[in-house]
Design a protein around this motif. Sequence first.
Motif, PDB file in Angstrom:
ATOM      1  N   VAL A   1       0.865  -1.171   0.000  1.00 49.01           N
ATOM      2  CA  VAL A   1       0.000   0.000   0.000  1.00 49.01           C
ATOM      3  C   VAL A   1       0.906   1.227   0.000  1.00 49.01           C
ATOM      4  CG1 VAL A   1      -1.725   1.301   1.316  1.00 49.01           C
ATOM      5  CG2 VAL A   1      -1.814  -1.205   1.281  1.00 49.01           C
ATOM      6  N   TRP A   2       0.642   2.162  -0.902  1.00 53.41           N
ATOM      7  CA  TRP A   2       1.401   3.407  -0.976  1.00 53.41           C
ATOM      8  C   TRP A   2       0.548   4.536  -0.423  1.00 53.41           C
ATOM      9  CZ3 TRP A   2       6.435   3.867  -2.489  1.00 53.41           C
ATOM     10  CH2 TRP A   2       7.023   2.724  -3.045  1.00 53.41           C
ATOM     11  N   LEU A   3       1.101   5.270   0.529  1.00 56.17           N
ATOM     12  CA  LEU A   3       0.457   6.418   1.150  1.00 56.17           C
ATOM     13  C   LEU A   3       1.296   7.648   0.859  1.00 56.17           C
ATOM     14  CD1 LEU A   3       0.069   4.858   4.713  1.00 56.17           C
ATOM     15  CD2 LEU A   3      -1.693   4.914   2.939  1.00 56.17           C
ATOM     16  N   ALA A   4       0.687   8.807   0.959  1.00 54.60           N
ATOM     17  CA  ALA A   4       1.441  10.059   0.859  1.00 54.60           C
ATOM     18  C   ALA A   4       0.942  10.988   1.957  1.00 54.60           C
ATOM     19  CB  ALA A   4       1.252  10.702  -0.505  1.00 54.60           C
ATOM     20  N   THR A   5       1.878  11.552   2.684  1.00 55.73           N
ATOM     21  CA  THR A   5       1.561  12.527   3.722  1.00 55.73           C
ATOM     22  C   THR A   5       2.814  13.350   3.979  1.00 55.73           C
ATOM     23  OG1 THR A   5       0.504  12.821   5.893  1.00 55.73           O
ATOM     24  CG2 THR A   5       2.130  11.030   5.700  1.00 55.73           C
ATOM     25  N   ARG A   6       2.662  14.403   4.721  1.00 53.97           N
ATOM     26  CA  ARG A   6       3.826  15.235   5.040  1.00 53.97           C
ATOM     27  C   ARG A   6       4.702  14.524   6.069  1.00 53.97           C
ATOM     28  NH1 ARG A   6       2.629  21.329   4.441  1.00 53.97           N
ATOM     29  NH2 ARG A   6       0.810  21.305   3.101  1.00 53.97           N
TER      30      ARG A   6
ATOM     31  N   GLY B   1       3.316  11.164   9.552  1.00 54.36           N
ATOM     32  CA  GLY B   1       4.602  11.036   8.860  1.00 54.36           C
ATOM     33  C   GLY B   1       5.744  10.784   9.819  1.00 54.36           C
ATOM     34  N   ARG B   2       5.784  11.539  10.922  1.00 48.62           N
ATOM     35  CA  ARG B   2       6.851  11.341  11.919  1.00 48.62           C
ATOM     36  C   ARG B   2       6.766   9.943  12.524  1.00 48.62           C
ATOM     37  NH1 ARG B   2       5.119  16.460  13.710  1.00 48.62           N
ATOM     38  NH2 ARG B   2       4.303  15.481  15.590  1.00 48.62           N
ATOM     39  N   ASN B   3       5.552   9.510  12.860  1.00 46.17           N
ATOM     40  CA  ASN B   3       5.385   8.189  13.469  1.00 46.17           C
ATOM     41  C   ASN B   3       5.806   7.072  12.515  1.00 46.17           C
ATOM     42  OD1 ASN B   3       4.336   9.514  15.693  1.00 46.17           O
ATOM     43  ND2 ASN B   3       2.214   8.967  15.248  1.00 46.17           N
ATOM     44  N   LEU B   4       5.428   7.194  11.250  1.00 43.77           N
ATOM     45  CA  LEU B   4       5.827   6.175  10.273  1.00 43.77           C
ATOM     46  C   LEU B   4       7.340   6.136  10.106  1.00 43.77           C
ATOM     47  CD1 LEU B   4       3.045   6.701   7.571  1.00 43.77           C
ATOM     48  CD2 LEU B   4       3.350   4.676   9.016  1.00 43.77           C
ATOM     49  N   CYS B   5       7.971   7.313  10.082  1.00 40.62           N
ATOM     50  CA  CYS B   5       9.437   7.367   9.969  1.00 40.62           C
ATOM     51  C   CYS B   5      10.104   6.749  11.189  1.00 40.62           C
ATOM     52  CB  CYS B   5       9.902   8.812   9.815  1.00 40.62           C
ATOM     53  SG  CYS B   5       9.608   9.509   8.189  1.00 40.62           S
ATOM     54  N   ASP B   6       9.604   7.089  12.369  1.00 42.52           N
ATOM     55  CA  ASP B   6      10.245   6.645  13.606  1.00 42.52           C
ATOM     56  C   ASP B   6      10.037   5.162  13.910  1.00 42.52           C
ATOM     57  OD1 ASP B   6      11.118   9.234  13.943  1.00 42.52           O
ATOM     58  OD2 ASP B   6       9.634   9.743  15.477  1.00 42.52           O
TER      59      ASP B   6
ATOM     60  N   GLU C   1       3.238  17.257  -6.752  1.00 41.34           N
ATOM     61  CA  GLU C   1       2.989  18.630  -7.180  1.00 41.34           C
ATOM     62  C   GLU C   1       2.489  19.506  -6.043  1.00 41.34           C
ATOM     63  OE1 GLU C   1       0.382  18.381 -10.521  1.00 41.34           O
ATOM     64  OE2 GLU C   1       1.813  17.224 -11.697  1.00 41.34           O
ATOM     65  N   ASP C   2       2.366  18.935  -4.867  1.00 42.47           N
ATOM     66  CA  ASP C   2       1.902  19.666  -3.692  1.00 42.47           C
ATOM     67  C   ASP C   2       3.114  20.183  -2.918  1.00 42.47           C
ATOM     68  OD1 ASP C   2       0.294  20.527  -1.450  1.00 42.47           O
ATOM     69  OD2 ASP C   2      -1.198  19.051  -2.076  1.00 42.47           O
ATOM     70  N   HIS C   3       2.935  20.456  -1.666  1.00 43.10           N
ATOM     71  CA  HIS C   3       3.985  21.006  -0.803  1.00 43.10           C
ATOM     72  C   HIS C   3       5.212  20.091  -0.774  1.00 43.10           C
ATOM     73  CE1 HIS C   3       5.912  22.451   2.880  1.00 43.10           C
ATOM     74  NE2 HIS C   3       5.293  23.600   2.603  1.00 43.10           N
ATOM     75  N   PRO C   4       6.427  20.646  -0.731  1.00 45.24           N
ATOM     76  CA  PRO C   4       7.660  19.831  -0.732  1.00 45.24           C
ATOM     77  C   PRO C   4       7.780  18.856   0.452  1.00 45.24           C
ATOM     78  CG  PRO C   4       8.182  22.128  -1.151  1.00 45.24           C
ATOM     79  CD  PRO C   4       6.722  22.072  -0.808  1.00 45.24           C
ATOM     80  N   SER C   5       7.017  19.087   1.530  1.00 44.07           N
ATOM     81  CA  SER C   5       7.129  18.184   2.677  1.00 44.07           C
ATOM     82  C   SER C   5       6.356  16.873   2.471  1.00 44.07           C
ATOM     83  CB  SER C   5       6.666  18.869   3.960  1.00 44.07           C
ATOM     84  OG  SER C   5       5.283  19.177   3.890  1.00 44.07           O
ATOM     85  N   TYR C   6       5.622  16.738   1.382  1.00 39.60           N
ATOM     86  CA  TYR C   6       4.943  15.465   1.110  1.00 39.60           C
ATOM     87  C   TYR C   6       5.949  14.417   0.657  1.00 39.60           C
ATOM     88  CZ  TYR C   6       0.170  17.009   1.678  1.00 39.60           C
ATOM     89  OH  TYR C   6      -1.009  17.457   2.216  1.00 39.60           O
ATOM     90  N   VAL C   7       5.840  13.253   1.278  1.00 42.62           N
ATOM     91  CA  VAL C   7       6.654  12.093   0.916  1.00 42.62           C
ATOM     92  C   VAL C   7       5.711  10.901   0.786  1.00 42.62           C
ATOM     93  CG1 VAL C   7       8.767  12.918   2.031  1.00 42.62           C
ATOM     94  CG2 VAL C   7       7.141  11.540   3.327  1.00 42.62           C
ATOM     95  N   PHE C   8       6.220   9.831   0.242  1.00 43.92           N
ATOM     96  CA  PHE C   8       5.447   8.604   0.112  1.00 43.92           C
ATOM     97  C   PHE C   8       5.905   7.604   1.168  1.00 43.92           C
ATOM     98  CE2 PHE C   8       4.911  10.593  -3.945  1.00 43.92           C
ATOM     99  CZ  PHE C   8       3.665  10.191  -4.392  1.00 43.92           C
ATOM    100  N   PHE C   9       5.003   6.718   1.527  1.00 40.56           N
ATOM    101  CA  PHE C   9       5.319   5.609   2.423  1.00 40.56           C
ATOM    102  C   PHE C   9       4.830   4.330   1.770  1.00 40.56           C
ATOM    103  CE2 PHE C   9       5.348   9.213   5.235  1.00 40.56           C
ATOM    104  CZ  PHE C   9       6.429   8.960   6.050  1.00 40.56           C
TER     105      PHE C   9
END
Length: 156
Positions: free
Chosen positions: A56-61, A67-72, A119-127
């Motif tokens: 599953v691919w998600l996108a959030t800042r 986003g922080r929780n997924l990264c951590d 194409e949205d804000h630069p802080s958007y990344v994919f997970f």
Amino acid sequence: MTAAEPRSGGPRTPRQRKREALERLAQDADAWVATADAGGEPCLVPLAFWWDGEAVWLATRDTNPTGRNLCDSGRARLSFGHTRDVVLVHGTARMVTREELPAGVGDAFAAKDGWDPREDHPSYVFFQVVPRLLQAWGTAAEMKGRTLMRDGEWLV
């Protein structure tokens, strides 16, 4: 019956539940995404997603709590459907920047969801969330045998 309609009637076979779970992953517009921070504070948000057949691919800042929780933690619980026909996924998550995004993922995400995070804000990344456990059930009659995937392997 389509994946978007509520379940009624008797329990489905595990094979039928797997087929309908895969239909839901391919067709639903949004998923509920549950994460937690290091202190255990939960976060639950709806996010658009794209299913590539394996993840599953998600996108959030990367700056918001999800986003922080997924990264951590590298962990997520995803819920698809509604309370009478739910698909619950426990998965491992990894952040993928726009530059690292595999060919076709961004375009497929944008085509399905009608929104392109690139194409949205630069802080958007994919997970990328890879399912480790997948369960599907409609009512109490389907609780037995609801686990269709364990340790990333289909049981059905």
